[in-house]
Motif scaffolding. Sequence first.
Motif, PDB file in Angstrom:
ATOM      1  N   ASN A 290       0.833  -1.193   0.000  1.00 39.51           N
ATOM      2  CA  ASN A 290       0.000   0.000   0.000  1.00 39.51           C
ATOM      3  C   ASN A 290       0.875   1.252   0.000  1.00 39.51           C
ATOM      4  O   ASN A 290       2.099   1.182   0.156  1.00 39.51           O
ATOM      5  CB  ASN A 290      -0.929  -0.012   1.206  1.00 39.51           C
ATOM      6  N   LYS A 313      -5.697  -4.936  -5.793  1.00 41.36           N
ATOM      7  CA  LYS A 313      -6.696  -4.515  -4.820  1.00 41.36           C
ATOM      8  C   LYS A 313      -6.686  -5.469  -3.630  1.00 41.36           C
ATOM      9  O   LYS A 313      -5.857  -6.386  -3.544  1.00 41.36           O
ATOM     10  CB  LYS A 313      -8.086  -4.487  -5.461  1.00 41.36           C
ATOM     11  N   GLU A 314      -7.650  -5.272  -2.741  1.00 38.55           N
ATOM     12  CA  GLU A 314      -7.737  -6.061  -1.521  1.00 38.55           C
ATOM     13  C   GLU A 314      -8.473  -7.367  -1.780  1.00 38.55           C
ATOM     14  O   GLU A 314      -9.520  -7.644  -1.198  1.00 38.55           O
ATOM     15  CB  GLU A 314      -8.460  -5.255  -0.419  1.00 38.55           C
ATOM     16  N   TRP A 383     -16.918  -3.313  -1.440  1.00 39.65           N
ATOM     17  CA  TRP A 383     -15.593  -2.676  -1.534  1.00 39.65           C
ATOM     18  C   TRP A 383     -15.396  -1.686  -0.391  1.00 39.65           C
ATOM     19  O   TRP A 383     -14.286  -1.540   0.121  1.00 39.65           O
ATOM     20  CB  TRP A 383     -15.439  -1.967  -2.884  1.00 39.65           C
ATOM     21  N   GLU A 384     -16.452  -1.005   0.029  1.00 42.37           N
ATOM     22  CA  GLU A 384     -16.323  -0.059   1.140  1.00 42.37           C
ATOM     23  C   GLU A 384     -15.945  -0.802   2.421  1.00 42.37           C
ATOM     24  O   GLU A 384     -15.083  -0.358   3.182  1.00 42.37           O
ATOM     25  CB  GLU A 384     -17.630   0.709   1.332  1.00 42.37           C
ATOM     26  N   GLN A 386     -14.321  -3.546   2.528  1.00 40.74           N
ATOM     27  CA  GLN A 386     -12.949  -4.009   2.372  1.00 40.74           C
ATOM     28  C   GLN A 386     -11.964  -2.865   2.592  1.00 40.74           C
ATOM     29  O   GLN A 386     -10.903  -3.055   3.182  1.00 40.74           O
ATOM     30  CB  GLN A 386     -12.761  -4.615   0.973  1.00 40.74           C
ATOM     31  N   ARG A 387     -12.303  -1.667   2.150  1.00 40.95           N
ATOM     32  CA  ARG A 387     -11.418  -0.516   2.361  1.00 40.95           C
ATOM     33  C   ARG A 387     -11.314  -0.174   3.846  1.00 40.95           C
ATOM     34  O   ARG A 387     -10.239   0.173   4.352  1.00 40.95           O
ATOM     35  CB  ARG A 387     -11.916   0.678   1.553  1.00 40.95           C
ATOM     36  N   THR A 390      -9.036  -2.739   5.361  1.00 41.92           N
ATOM     37  CA  THR A 390      -7.655  -2.465   5.000  1.00 41.92           C
ATOM     38  C   THR A 390      -7.086  -1.335   5.859  1.00 41.92           C
ATOM     39  O   THR A 390      -5.970  -1.420   6.374  1.00 41.92           O
ATOM     40  CB  THR A 390      -7.561  -2.083   3.518  1.00 41.92           C
ATOM     41  N   TYR A 391      -7.876  -0.285   6.029  1.00 41.73           N
ATOM     42  CA  TYR A 391      -7.441   0.843   6.863  1.00 41.73           C
ATOM     43  C   TYR A 391      -7.165   0.366   8.292  1.00 41.73           C
ATOM     44  O   TYR A 391      -6.162   0.736   8.908  1.00 41.73           O
ATOM     45  CB  TYR A 391      -8.513   1.922   6.862  1.00 41.73           C
TER      46      TYR A 391
END
Length: 404
Positions: A290, A313-314, A383-384, A386-387, A390-391
């Motif tokens: 990242n 991507k994740e 995806w939200e 997953q983001r 990830t954060y």
Amino acid sequence: MALIQCPKCGQQISDRAQKCPHCGYVINPSDFKTSDIKPTKSKKSIWFWCVGILILIGVGVGIFLYGTPPKDEAVDSEQPVIAQQSEEVKITPEFSEKVSKYLKVGEFSDGRAAVMTDEYKWGYIDANGDLVIPAIYTAYPFGHKFSEGLALVETEQKKAYIDTDGKEVITLAKDDIASDFVNGRAVVYSAHLNDDWTYTLSDKFRVYNAKGEITSEVPIPNEHALIQSGEGEDEAVSVGLTDKGIIIPISNGKNRLYDFQGNYLEEIETEINNVIDPSKYDYIVYEETNDNGTYFTLKGIKDKQGNIIVPAKEWYFPNAKFDSKSNKTYINPSQGLFVAILEESPEYLKNIENNRRGDESAEASYYGYVNLKGENTFSEERWERQRVQTYNRLNNITLHLEDY
């Protein structure tokens, strides 16, 4: 020269004779029509006919000897012809919506892909995402792909090969361990699980054709390793199959290739040993870190020239193959699609409502597809999530449902 009949005695004489040598009749050319003259075959024309016949015989013998494959190598011409589809599957909003309701999805093959429902049963969808073979089967984690128009499926009572319409073509016993079809053949052996968690194996492999006929029985070598140790219990393993013969695991971790009569051919390495043939793959899975350079990695797909096909991507790609020799991970699309998985770990995101198993210790995995354009079947909401995960991983934050 041609032969004619004497008008007086009827004997055959030359058309050039002035009188009949048999009766002495003087020949008058006006006694005959042109059509009455029957030409004789010359030696040269007879020779040409003989040569022609010999050539035809030689061609026929050549076709018989060299134009027909040996019976052991040829696929039975009387086997049923099963339609196999290989067109690319298009990702549309309708397709994505249909796919997203399944717990797991498998690769497309012959126009079908295995999918798992909320009841943990497997069925098959078509290229439109419609369930065309009912979800009544149990299966391994990614279901069974179609191979040459047939797929191995399992119920509580038995195993069977079905065609792309869901019709049962070959019925097997529950204890049978079977391979995919390769060049019109599949290999099967019996592995009965006893009450003490040991297995009783058959002493022969059964080789089937696509009509369900046993074409041969191959002795299982004594050095086989058809029982694989796992955590808690042993597991019977499937053997491999090529156009040359049967790949059998052996005790030293290698594999041996036997022909369809049970004769040993050679020791080989297969993808079981993380040794693959890169020439058979068109794409490579790559990783990148990242932006802030921490441990978390993203995965994408490049072609062999290094061009990015699918941005990192994740997600990850469960059907990719790692090659220990080149230290690279290879992958091919199936009908234009790669299977991709987004995963949420309870270590960083607990009590998530979409963890359908309701188990905090289990990861929540979301299956979908991505194509060569990078288009995928995951919703923006997915995806939200997953983001956010990830954060949280990057910042070592544990997020609970009430904080979400």
